[in-house]
Motif scaffolding. Structure first.
Motif, PDB file in Angstrom:
ATOM      1  N   ARG A 224     -12.597  19.421  12.158  1.00 42.89           N
ATOM      2  CA  ARG A 224     -13.932  19.731  12.021  1.00 42.89           C
ATOM      3  C   ARG A 224     -14.018  21.410  12.131  1.00 42.89           C
ATOM      4  O   ARG A 224     -15.189  21.844  11.989  1.00 42.89           O
ATOM      5  CB  ARG A 224     -14.752  19.140  13.247  1.00 42.89           C
ATOM      6  N   GLY A 225     -13.037  22.046  12.362  1.00 47.58           N
ATOM      7  CA  GLY A 225     -13.122  23.577  12.371  1.00 47.58           C
ATOM      8  C   GLY A 225     -13.590  23.833  13.815  1.00 47.58           C
ATOM      9  O   GLY A 225     -14.165  25.015  13.978  1.00 47.58           O
ATOM     10  N   LEU A 226     -13.678  23.527  14.903  1.00 57.49           N
ATOM     11  CA  LEU A 226     -14.029  23.509  16.080  1.00 57.49           C
ATOM     12  C   LEU A 226     -13.051  24.507  16.972  1.00 57.49           C
ATOM     13  O   LEU A 226     -11.899  23.987  16.891  1.00 57.49           O
ATOM     14  CB  LEU A 226     -14.777  22.494  16.751  1.00 57.49           C
ATOM     15  N   PRO A 227     -13.429  25.111  17.888  1.00 57.62           N
ATOM     16  CA  PRO A 227     -12.464  25.842  18.736  1.00 57.62           C
ATOM     17  C   PRO A 227     -11.568  24.989  19.518  1.00 57.62           C
ATOM     18  O   PRO A 227     -12.294  23.804  20.117  1.00 57.62           O
ATOM     19  CB  PRO A 227     -13.347  26.582  19.490  1.00 57.62           C
ATOM     20  N   THR A 228     -10.489  25.256  19.715  1.00 56.15           N
ATOM     21  CA  THR A 228      -9.544  24.428  20.648  1.00 56.15           C
ATOM     22  C   THR A 228      -8.985  25.377  21.982  1.00 56.15           C
ATOM     23  O   THR A 228      -8.448  24.938  22.930  1.00 56.15           O
ATOM     24  CB  THR A 228      -8.210  24.057  19.648  1.00 56.15           C
TER      25      THR A 228
ATOM     26  N   ARG B 133     -10.712  17.865  16.543  1.00 54.01           N
ATOM     27  CA  ARG B 133     -11.565  19.353  16.327  1.00 54.01           C
ATOM     28  C   ARG B 133     -11.218  20.191  15.327  1.00 54.01           C
ATOM     29  O   ARG B 133     -11.760  21.024  14.816  1.00 54.01           O
ATOM     30  CB  ARG B 133     -11.427  19.882  17.945  1.00 54.01           C
ATOM     31  N   VAL B 134      -9.626  20.369  15.274  1.00 50.78           N
ATOM     32  CA  VAL B 134      -9.154  21.088  14.309  1.00 50.78           C
ATOM     33  C   VAL B 134      -9.579  20.545  12.694  1.00 50.78           C
ATOM     34  O   VAL B 134      -9.927  21.417  11.868  1.00 50.78           O
ATOM     35  CB  VAL B 134      -7.461  20.840  14.258  1.00 50.78           C
TER      36      VAL B 134
ATOM     37  N   LEU C 256      -8.109  17.102  20.070  1.00 51.07           N
ATOM     38  CA  LEU C 256      -7.970  18.303  19.466  1.00 51.07           C
ATOM     39  C   LEU C 256      -7.961  18.151  18.020  1.00 51.07           C
ATOM     40  O   LEU C 256      -8.213  19.036  17.509  1.00 51.07           O
ATOM     41  CB  LEU C 256      -6.987  19.103  20.273  1.00 51.07           C
TER      42      LEU C 256
ATOM     43  N   ASP D 145     -16.473  25.773  25.315  1.00 48.55           N
ATOM     44  CA  ASP D 145     -16.451  27.373  24.929  1.00 48.55           C
ATOM     45  C   ASP D 145     -17.404  28.314  25.536  1.00 48.55           C
ATOM     46  O   ASP D 145     -17.378  29.505  25.577  1.00 48.55           O
ATOM     47  CB  ASP D 145     -16.105  27.581  23.538  1.00 48.55           C
TER      48      ASP D 145
ATOM     49  N   ASP E 173      -3.433  30.547  18.204  1.00 47.61           N
ATOM     50  CA  ASP E 173      -3.764  31.179  19.408  1.00 47.61           C
ATOM     51  C   ASP E 173      -2.993  32.418  19.982  1.00 47.61           C
ATOM     52  O   ASP E 173      -3.432  33.323  20.455  1.00 47.61           O
ATOM     53  CB  ASP E 173      -3.942  30.188  20.708  1.00 47.61           C
TER      54      ASP E 173
ATOM     55  N   CYS F 207      -9.479  28.202  16.585  1.00 49.66           N
ATOM     56  CA  CYS F 207      -9.322  26.866  16.309  1.00 49.66           C
ATOM     57  C   CYS F 207      -7.869  26.816  15.730  1.00 49.66           C
ATOM     58  O   CYS F 207      -7.525  27.488  14.493  1.00 49.66           O
ATOM     59  CB  CYS F 207     -10.193  26.481  15.123  1.00 49.66           C
TER      60      CYS F 207
END
Length: 376
Positions: A348-352, A345-346, A342, A188, A133, A365
């Motif tokens: 799965r490749g999803l935004p964090t 999510r990482v 989180l 998001d 980030d 992500c």
């Protein structure tokens, strides 16, 4: 490998050691990285006085710092010891120990190697959540906001919260606030989550207590409750450039050295009261920057156990204030639970994180995944 993570719901263990330097929290969450299936058991491993002092000596240091290797080794060892008591965890989210945070300069530094932890646990570990980030232009903090959205959705589904804007206030070493609007469709989405660091919370109080009384904290806010805040010190504190910065924004634990200097001449009780009310005043300044006042501020983290802090918040905020337990959540474990969620999510490749939570120009992500056989 002890566990192979599959699709669908995952039993993830989140682990967090905050800037208050009191110990390690661990909590299980069953999640697919979007929905919360349920919350599992939790645990805590306290740092000894010597361990806390050693970590304190490493604060402000970057990877090349002389105290970093010992701090990193302690972090991995302490987290491993606690994680071993959760054999059912398929995946571990490991935050590491923040020692320095300068997103506009050198970046962010969390001591502790996730690859080493993965080898110790024989389980995959997601770690280094903040660096990507920051690399993309974000503040790298706070990272719990998308999880707060999921918690609000879970609580509303349980009938424990109204479908109205609410805010989550975490009071650790630093305070951070998440404004959640349930009218938006996903964490998001524009306006769904607005998040930022409010200012110092427990850290200056803990530092004062360590320096003056040789204890780790003002337990329950007892000392602060016996004193009177110095409003001139608080007014001067609120002139710090942080409070004029646009949202989102983040802070290092030690970004306000003048605050402790400002109470240096006060008696212990008045100094503790002033630092407590300064933290609450910082939150009030943050709430004033939101698009609208939330219906309720849900307080989590160690600060909600401080009666003087809760009273100061109630006095200074334009909305109701309550511990997050009224929403069916565990305020002591919310950050640890966040890193469980989180981590999935990482995976799965999803935004964090995103533009309205860290200021990154686009959803990010973050995080690295280390498997037991890997070396990095």
């Amino acid at each position: 490998m002890r566990h192979k993570v599959t699709a669908g719901m995952v039993h993830a263990l989140g682990m967090m050691s905050g800037t208050s330097l009191d110990g390690v929290d661990a909590a299980l969450v069953l999640t697919d990285g979007t929905r919360i299936g349920n919350f599992g058991r939790s645990g805590y491993r306290a740092y000894s006085g010597n361990e806390s002092a050693m970590l304190h000596s490493a604060l402000g240091q970057w990877p090349e710092g002389s105290a970093v290797p010992e701090a990193a080794a302690l972090s991995v060892a302490a987290h491993a010891a606690l994680a071993e008591t959760f054999p059912e965890a398929e995946l571990v989210g490991y935050h590491g120990q923040t020692l320095a945070h300068d997103p506009q300069g050198r970046g962010t530094h969390q001591a502790g190697n996730g690859a080493a932890l993965a080898r110790k646990l024989d389980r995959p570990v997601v770690w280094d959540f903040r660096s990507e980030d920051v690399r993309r232009g974000g503040e790298g903090a706070p990272l719990a906001p998308f999880f707060h959205w999921a918690c609000a959705e879970w609580s509303m589904g349980q009938g424990l919260l109204p479908r109205a804007p609410v805010a989550f206030l975490n009071l650790g070493g630093v305070g951070n606030l998440t404004f959640v609007d349930p009218a938006a469709g996903s964490p998001d989405a524009a306006g769904a989550c607005i998040a930022f660091d409010t200012g110092p919370a427990n850290a200056p109080i803990n530092d004062l207590m360590r320096a003056r009384r040789g204890v780790l904290r003002d337990e329950g806010g007892i000392l602060a409750g016996q004193g009177m805040p110095d409003e001139s010190v608080i007014a001067d504190f609120l002139t710090h450039p942080h409070f004029a910065r646009a949202l989102p924004k983040s802070l290092d634990r030690d970004a306000f050295p003048d605050l402790l200097a400002g109470v240096a001449g006060l008696p212990d009780a008045d100094a503790a009261a002033t630092l407590t009310h300064a933290a609450a005043a910082a939150v009030a300044a943050g709430v004033a920057m939101l698009p609208e006042a939330p219906e309720l501020v849900l307080v989590c983290g160690g600060g909600r156990h401080n009666a003087a802090m809760m009273a100061a918040l109630a006095a200074r905020l334009p909305c109701k204030v309550a511990p997050v337990e009224v929403a069916g959540l565990d305020g002591d474990m919310l950050e640890a639970q966040a890193f469980a969620w989180l981590a999935v999510r990482v995976l799965r490749g999803l935004p964090t994180s995103g533009p309205e939570t860290t200021g990154a120009p686009e959803p990010v992500c973050g995080g690295r995944i280390s498997y037991p056989a890997s070396r990095g």
